[in-house]
Motif scaffolding. Structure first.
Motif, short mmCIF file in Angstrom:
data_model
loop_
_atom_site.label_atom_id
_atom_site.label_comp_id
_atom_site.label_asym_id
_atom_site.label_seq_id
_atom_site.Cartn_x
_atom_site.Cartn_y
_atom_site.Cartn_z
N GLU A 1 0.64 -1.19 -0.04
CA GLU A 1 -0.03 0.22 -0.04
C GLU A 1 0.77 1.17 0.02
N ARG A 2 2.15 1.15 -0.22
CA ARG A 2 2.88 2.36 -0.20
C ARG A 2 2.71 3.49 -1.20
N LYS A 3 2.09 2.75 -2.49
CA LYS A 3 1.98 3.74 -3.54
C LYS A 3 0.56 4.20 -3.47
N ASN A 4 -0.36 3.54 -2.94
CA ASN A 4 -1.86 3.90 -2.90
C ASN A 4 -2.25 4.40 -1.60
N ARG A 5 -1.38 4.59 -0.55
CA ARG A 5 -1.86 4.85 0.87
C ARG A 5 -2.14 6.29 0.93
N HIS A 6 -3.36 6.56 1.32
CA HIS A 6 -3.45 8.12 1.49
C HIS A 6 -2.78 8.71 2.84
N SER A 7 -2.76 9.92 2.69
CA SER A 7 -1.91 10.69 3.77
C SER A 7 -2.94 10.65 5.13
N LEU A 8 -1.94 10.50 6.33
CA LEU A 8 -2.81 10.54 7.78
C LEU A 8 -2.68 11.76 8.02
N SER A 9 -3.90 12.31 8.40
CA SER A 9 -4.10 13.53 9.20
C SER A 9 -4.53 13.00 10.77
N LEU A 10 -4.60 14.13 11.34
CA LEU A 10 -4.70 14.11 12.97
C LEU A 10 -6.28 13.62 13.28
N ALA A 11 -7.15 14.03 12.17
CA ALA A 11 -8.64 13.62 12.30
C ALA A 11 -8.73 12.08 11.95
N ILE A 12 -8.06 11.79 11.00
CA ILE A 12 -8.20 10.31 10.56
C ILE A 12 -7.39 9.64 11.85
N LEU A 13 -6.45 10.02 12.33
CA LEU A 13 -5.76 9.06 13.56
C LEU A 13 -6.73 9.15 14.43
N ALA A 14 -7.30 10.28 14.75
CA ALA A 14 -8.30 10.08 16.02
C ALA A 14 -9.44 9.37 15.85
N LYS A 15 -9.97 9.29 14.48
CA LYS A 15 -10.97 8.27 14.17
C LYS A 15 -10.64 6.78 14.37
N ILE A 16 -9.35 6.51 13.83
CA ILE A 16 -8.79 5.25 14.03
C ILE A 16 -8.49 4.96 15.58
N PHE A 17 -8.13 5.88 16.29
CA PHE A 17 -7.96 5.61 17.68
C PHE A 17 -9.38 5.16 18.33
N VAL A 18 -10.35 5.88 18.02
CA VAL A 18 -11.88 5.51 18.68
C VAL A 18 -12.29 4.10 18.11
#
Length: 353
Positions: A57-74
């Motif tokens: 997934e290194r070529k197709n991976r979307h950038s991680l934002s703080l909002a996305i990290l917070a959603k994955i944390f939940v």
């Protein structure tokens, strides 16, 4: 073949969960701390998933934002930390068969949440809507009967258990009072509510971060981090962290590889392709898989309440499935009509021009 992939994937997931239920029961009976177990299994999964995510997934991976990290944390909080800690705490008071039977309420809980979030449609004006509601009611009633009423005990498949834990499985279960058995069931039911929330959230998070391997790697990282905090607070015995080659280590490796790694990823893909309710509908298979294994290997006895409750759970489930299938057919018909109308509109415009 591609159309069958989600079905095959969910069958693999249920067999993996079935093996996990049995191994976890054995490991807990032999002194494994479930707090430590949850930390180790997610560390193993993270070590396996991280290089795979980088390679594929290194070529197709979307950038991680703080909002996305917070959603994955939940997401990790509900699906792993809350769900698993409550589940294993409950499993210590009851049997794998009961835990698997109670898993049959997950489709109902997921359906209710999906309906509240308008991800599922229900109407009392048509048969399919009434079938969904009736199926939900029957399934919940069956789960309550299975949990709180035993009734007459029937003869098991074998006289003596093929696998003996701490001398005798039945003697261990007899140590628990009835309120302990109910406590275990309530804990497991609560964990399944968190699991249902997890299924709903998976579909939502995957839309903003469509990288299954990377997302599950981060989930395992957060799960290990959150559970480490709980383990450091509640597990004061340092010897619980020491491992040797026994059933405890086998269980950790199995769950880390086949559940936290393989099953998590397959569930994520199936939720994305078919929706959270589709994934939840396969949970009742655990009842059959673990029930048969426990009856043969642990010589567990069936009770009248268990049989009636299981029958009601299955009846309610497939009553709901009938209504769900009618919805699917209706959606496909509406889609075909829309496509035909669009095609005729284009032909009309071309004729006018």
């Amino acid at each position: 073949m591609k159309a069958c992939t989600p079905y095959i994937g969910m069958l693999i997931v249920q067999f993996a969960y079935g093996g996990s239920n049995i191994l976890c029961k054995l490991a807990l009976e032999n002194g494994l701390s479930y707090l430590v177990f949850i930390v180790y299994r997610h560390l193993i999964a993270m070590v396996i998933l991280a290089p795979l995510a980088y390679l594929y997934e290194r070529k197709n991976r979307h950038s991680l934002s703080l909002a996305i990290l917070a959603k994955i944390f939940v997401l990790a909080l509900f699906g792993t930390t809350i769900h698993q800690n409550l589940y294993y705490a409950g499993l210590d008071y009851t049997s794998p068969t009961v835990a698997s039977a109670l898993a049959s309420v997950i489709p109902v809980l997921t359906f209710i949440l999906a309906t509240l979030l308008r991800m599922e449609r229900i109407s009392m004006k048509n048969k399919k809507g009434r079938a969904k509601l009736l199926g939900t009611t029957i399934c919940i009633s069956g789960a309550l009967i299975f949990t709180f009423w035993k009734g007459h005990q029937f003869k098991g498949f074998v006289e003596k258990p093929l696998i003996v834990v701490n001398g005798n499985v039945h003697a261990h279960e007899a140590e628990h009072e009835r309120h302990d058995w109910i406590k275990g069931s309530v804990l497991i039911l609560t964990s399944y509510i968190a699991f249902s929330v997890w299924l709903i959230l998976q579909g939502i998070v995957y839309k903003v971060y469509p990288a299954g391997l990377s997302m599950n790697t981060i989930i395992c990282f957060f799960a290990a981090l959150q559970s480490s905090v709980l383990a450091l607070i509640f597990e004061r015995n340092s010897s619980s962290w020491h491992l040797s080659w026994n059933i405890q280590l086998v269980t950790i490796i199995y769950c880390g590889t086949f559940i936290s790694c393989l099953a998590y990823y397959l569930q994520t893909i199936c939720v994305h392709e078919k929706g959270p309710v589709f994934v939840a509908l396969f949970m009742p298979l655990l009842l059959v898989i673990v029930g048969v294994f426990s009856a043969i290997c642990f010589a567990e006895r069936l009770h009248l309440g268990s049989l009636i409750g299981a029958f009601m759970i299955i009846l309610g489930l497939y009553c709901y499935l009938w209504g769900k299938n009618r919805d699917t057919v209706k959606d496909e018909e509406d889609k075909d009509i829309e496509e035909q109308d669009e095609m005729f509109s284009k032909i009309g415009l071309q004729t006018q021009s």
